[in-house]
Scaffold this motif. Structure first.
Motif, PDB file in Angstrom:
ATOM      1  N   ARG A  67      46.538  35.775  90.805  1.00 11.23           N
ATOM      2  CA  ARG A  67      45.070  36.116  90.015  1.00 11.23           C
ATOM      3  C   ARG A  67      44.738  37.537  90.309  1.00 11.23           C
ATOM      4  NH1 ARG A  67      41.552  30.227  90.660  1.00 11.23           N
ATOM      5  NH2 ARG A  67      43.243  28.850  89.730  1.00 11.23           N
ATOM      6  N   MET A  68      44.184  38.128  89.164  1.00 11.69           N
ATOM      7  CA  MET A  68      43.655  39.297  89.364  1.00 11.69           C
ATOM      8  C   MET A  68      42.166  39.475  89.442  1.00 11.69           C
ATOM      9  SD  MET A  68      46.530  41.304  89.666  1.00 11.69           S
ATOM     10  CE  MET A  68      47.248  40.012  90.227  1.00 11.69           C
ATOM     11  N   VAL A 151      35.275  46.826  81.787  1.00 13.09           N
ATOM     12  CA  VAL A 151      35.919  46.052  82.786  1.00 13.09           C
ATOM     13  C   VAL A 151      36.622  46.673  83.517  1.00 13.09           C
ATOM     14  CG1 VAL A 151      37.678  43.825  82.611  1.00 13.09           C
ATOM     15  CG2 VAL A 151      35.891  43.733  80.852  1.00 13.09           C
ATOM     16  N   HIS A 152      36.799  46.262  85.004  1.00 12.74           N
ATOM     17  CA  HIS A 152      37.615  46.868  85.686  1.00 12.74           C
ATOM     18  C   HIS A 152      38.428  45.396  86.399  1.00 12.74           C
ATOM     19  CE1 HIS A 152      34.038  49.409  85.826  1.00 12.74           C
ATOM     20  NE2 HIS A 152      35.046  50.426  85.871  1.00 12.74           N
ATOM     21  N   SER A 153      39.665  45.918  86.867  1.00 10.75           N
ATOM     22  CA  SER A 153      40.348  45.027  87.756  1.00 10.75           C
ATOM     23  C   SER A 153      41.219  45.641  88.574  1.00 10.75           C
ATOM     24  CB  SER A 153      41.349  44.058  86.629  1.00 10.75           C
ATOM     25  OG  SER A 153      42.557  45.053  86.382  1.00 10.75           O
ATOM     26  N   SER A 154      41.518  44.982  89.755  1.00 10.83           N
ATOM     27  CA  SER A 154      42.330  45.627  91.025  1.00 10.83           C
ATOM     28  C   SER A 154      43.908  45.122  90.611  1.00 10.83           C
ATOM     29  CB  SER A 154      41.780  44.953  92.442  1.00 10.83           C
ATOM     30  OG  SER A 154      40.457  45.620  92.447  1.00 10.83           O
ATOM     31  N   ASP A 162      45.534  38.838  93.969  1.00 11.32           N
ATOM     32  CA  ASP A 162      46.635  38.297  94.727  1.00 11.32           C
ATOM     33  C   ASP A 162      47.790  39.280  94.353  1.00 11.32           C
ATOM     34  OD1 ASP A 162      45.311  36.139  95.319  1.00 11.32           O
ATOM     35  OD2 ASP A 162      45.918  35.091  93.708  1.00 11.32           O
ATOM     36  N   GLY A 163      48.981  38.999  94.973  1.00  9.76           N
ATOM     37  CA  GLY A 163      50.202  39.617  94.385  1.00  9.76           C
ATOM     38  C   GLY A 163      50.723  40.869  95.564  1.00  9.76           C
ATOM     39  N   LEU A 174      52.221  43.325  83.496  1.00 10.44           N
ATOM     40  CA  LEU A 174      51.750  42.188  83.126  1.00 10.44           C
ATOM     41  C   LEU A 174      50.505  41.634  83.659  1.00 10.44           C
ATOM     42  CD1 LEU A 174      55.052  40.107  83.638  1.00 10.44           C
ATOM     43  CD2 LEU A 174      54.192  40.944  81.554  1.00 10.44           C
ATOM     44  N   ALA A 175      49.836  42.547  84.764  1.00 14.92           N
ATOM     45  CA  ALA A 175      48.776  42.351  85.045  1.00 14.92           C
ATOM     46  C   ALA A 175      47.638  42.647  84.120  1.00 14.92           C
ATOM     47  CB  ALA A 175      48.547  42.830  86.625  1.00 14.92           C
TER      48      ALA A 175
END
Length: 613
Positions: A67-68, A151-154, A162-163, A174-175
């Motif tokens: 999960r991101m 929007v931001h994501s790690s 995760d990951g 793919l993330a």
């Protein structure tokens, strides 16, 4: 009566203003650009929240889909008025902090070419910085007031996602795809990292644009290569589009500028800020197994490991409109990274523009160009951006927000002009469009302790060969990639090969506070391993004294060389700032009759001839 009329007019005006205030807020466009909307510009009225989006991969070995971690910043009207808006999305492995750039944790470059290097020292654990719900505040002040959601994501294996990091592996494409799928209603989002309470992006129109710089500019391209629906446009800034081209050059082990001894496993350690209890698995499976077995720091050859981390090989499904940005003097992520993707996207018929400036790493296009791009493809406003100039080049003395438009890059009026060498070592030889045969051979002695700047400035030295044109009587405009064909021999089985185009004489400093640098006099440069003269995927030890022929490209450039200067071709061996540092003393001999360089000149041979006659 007059007072009554004024009173009625005042009441009417108040009514109009009140009616305007009561109208639902919505994006506003002028001259094809999204405007700042008063109802959207107060940060205290923004909604900020975070969540986790479920992906289709498990890269940390726990048997569950990764999960991101995602954050959202949106105008309050998306909640109170049911307003739906497009999204500007930025993803990064850097949001939680990094291991820092301590050379102690890089590979040692002081060894012979082809020798197995000693293992570098591992950096200390990264301690995550920042707290929920804010992953980053980047881009919000620019885009939220103009009617976008940010929007931001790690990235995998960083911060609260995760990951495992893979530095160009499939999960890093793919993330962001999963996040876009969630924004378009095709993937699941959850309020917590492990819980089952779902979160929906009901405020999204399903139109997403991505942007970012450096690694953060690489990931929009990574997402676009998946062909994910909903990703309409990307604006990568100085993206790394091939990790081979970042850490190698034509078979040569070569560091990115400013990061001597960095390699892909070092970058893994630099960004690996995820869960402490999952780091051991990622290090064993990704860094110590996949990377160490694939990266081949001994030969520098191209292989399947590097091919899998080259986005040019993955562009088949890509359809997002591409606005590319880069600096011609970016010697960290070099300008070829953008150009190779721009060319491929253009060939696919994807809407494409390119912006180049004359500075170093980073530097987005002017806001007007970015605004028009996102307005057209995210808000679907027919602003005619597809009819705008395809290429924007910032000229040498101009500000970055004032680029000159061109029909394309390279300049369509440029054509290759072939230059031949005439002897002159250890001083300067000649560079001419007229071949002068029987020039023989000239030799230099490798010594990495001399910088490229010192070699270019030297009037007399045995550590480089340099060949110069006559003094230019008129400006010469170079646009594109020079190509060198060299015939050379080494006294050892391996030798570094460095080739520069420079502008001479050396410019004097305009200010005591700003000394002249190599980039002030640099046109472009390139590096190669002569062992790869036949193939990028297979190198063979050189036989001492035997001549080998190799052809390779230098970095793309667009530069006007001023009248009064000379164009110089400098050939040397080890480059202090970029290559390995073998023991000084290797002899590199160049056959002048078998060596030439093609330089793309606007106006071709005729323009160059006019400039020197």
């Amino acid at each position: 009566m007059k007072k009554l009329t004024l009173l009625i007019a005042g009441i009417f005006l108040i009514g109009v203003l009140f009616a305007q205030e009561m109208q639902p807020a919505k994006p506003v466009f002028e001259n094809g650009e999204a405007q700042i909307v008063k109802a959207f510009e107060d940060p205290d009225m923004w909604i900020r929240e975070d969540l986790w989006v479920e992906t289709e991969f498990d890269s940390d070995g726990d048997g569950k889909p990764d999960r991101m971690h995602v954050d959202v910043t949106r105008p309050r009207q998306t909640e109170t008025e049911g307003l739906k808006l497009p999204v500007v999305y930025n993803t990064s492995p850097y949001f939680a902090g990094t291991a820092g750039n301590n050379p102690e944790y890089f590979w040692n470059v002081n060894h012979e070419i082809g020798e197995k290097p000693k293992q570098y020292t591992y950096p200390p654990e990264i301690k995550r910085r920042g707290g929920r719900p804010i992953i980053s505040k980047g881009h919000v002040n620019t885009w939220v007031p103009r009617g976008y959601i940010v929007v931001h994501s790690s990235s995998p294996g960083t911060s609260l996602s995760d990951g495992s990091p893979t530095v160009g592996g499939e999960n890093e494409s793919l993330a962001p795809k999963a996040v876009i799928d969630w924004l378009c209603g095709r993937a699941k989002g959850y309020k917590t990292r492990t819980g089952n309470e779902e979160v929906n992006a009901y405020w999204s129109t399903g139109k997403v644009g991505m942007t970012g710089t450096s690694y953060n500019g690489t990931l929009p391209l990574a997402a676009a290569t998946t062909g994910v629906d909903g990703l309409e446009a990307i604006i990568p800034v100085a993206p790394n589009t091939s990790y081979y081209h970042y850490y190698r050059s034509n078979g040569l082990v070569r560091s990115p500028g400013g990061y001597m001894g960095e390699d892909i496993d070092v970058l893994f350690d630099f960004i690996h800020s995820g869960d402490l209890d999952k780091r051991a698995y990622a290090r064993e499976q990704v860094r110590d197994t996949e990377m160490r077995n694939g990266m081949d720091r001994i030969t520098g050859d191209y292989n399947d490991f590097w091919a899998g981390r080259d986005y040019l090989n993955q562009m088949g499904p890509m359809k997002a409109a591409l606005l590319m940005s880069h600096g011609f003097n970016d010697w960290n992520v070099m300008p070829e990274h953008s150009f190779r993707i721009y060319e491929a996207a253009k060939a696919k018929g994807i809407p494409t523009q390119i912006y180049y400036h004359q500075n170093g790493h980073g530097g987005p296009p002017p806001m007007t160009i970015m605004n028009r791009w996102f307005t057209r493809y995210l808000h679907e406003v027919e602003n005619g951006v597809e009819n705008d100039p395809v290429a924007w080049i910032v000229r040498e003395d101009d500000e970055r927000d004032n680029p000159t438009p061109y029909k394309d890059y390279p300049n369509p009026d440029a054509s290759p002009v072939k230059f031949y060498l005439s002897k002159g070592a250890p001083e300067k030889g000649g560079l001419s469009t007229t071949p002068t045969r029987k020039q023989g051979k000239e030799t230099l002695v490798d010594n990495y302790s001399f910088s490229s700047e010192a070699l270019a400035k030297a009037e007399y030295t045995g550590h480089r060969l340099i060949y110069v044109t006559p003094v230019l009587k008129e400006d010469v405009h170079i646009s594109g990639k020079p190509v060198i064909a060299i015939k050379a021999a080494s006294s050892k089985p391996a030798v570094n090969l460095s080739v520069y185009l420079v502008s001479l004489p050396w410019q004097e400093s305009r200010s005591p506070r700003r000394p002249v640098k190599i980039t002030d006099n640099l046109i472009t440069r390139g590096w190669a391993d002569l062992q790869n003269y036949k193939s990028l995927t297979e190198s063979k030890p050189l036989k001492a004294g035997k001549f080998y022929e190799m052809t390779f490209e230098l970095q793309p450039d667009d530069q006007v060389i001023k009248a009064g200067q000379q164009i110089g071709l400098m050939i040397f061996s080890s480059d202090k700032e970029f290559t390995l540092h073998p023991e000084p003393g290797t002899k590199l001999t160049v056959d002048l009759d078998g060596t030439s360089i093609e330089i793309p000149v606007v106006g071709g041979a005729g323009a160059y001839k006019k400039a020197v006659e």
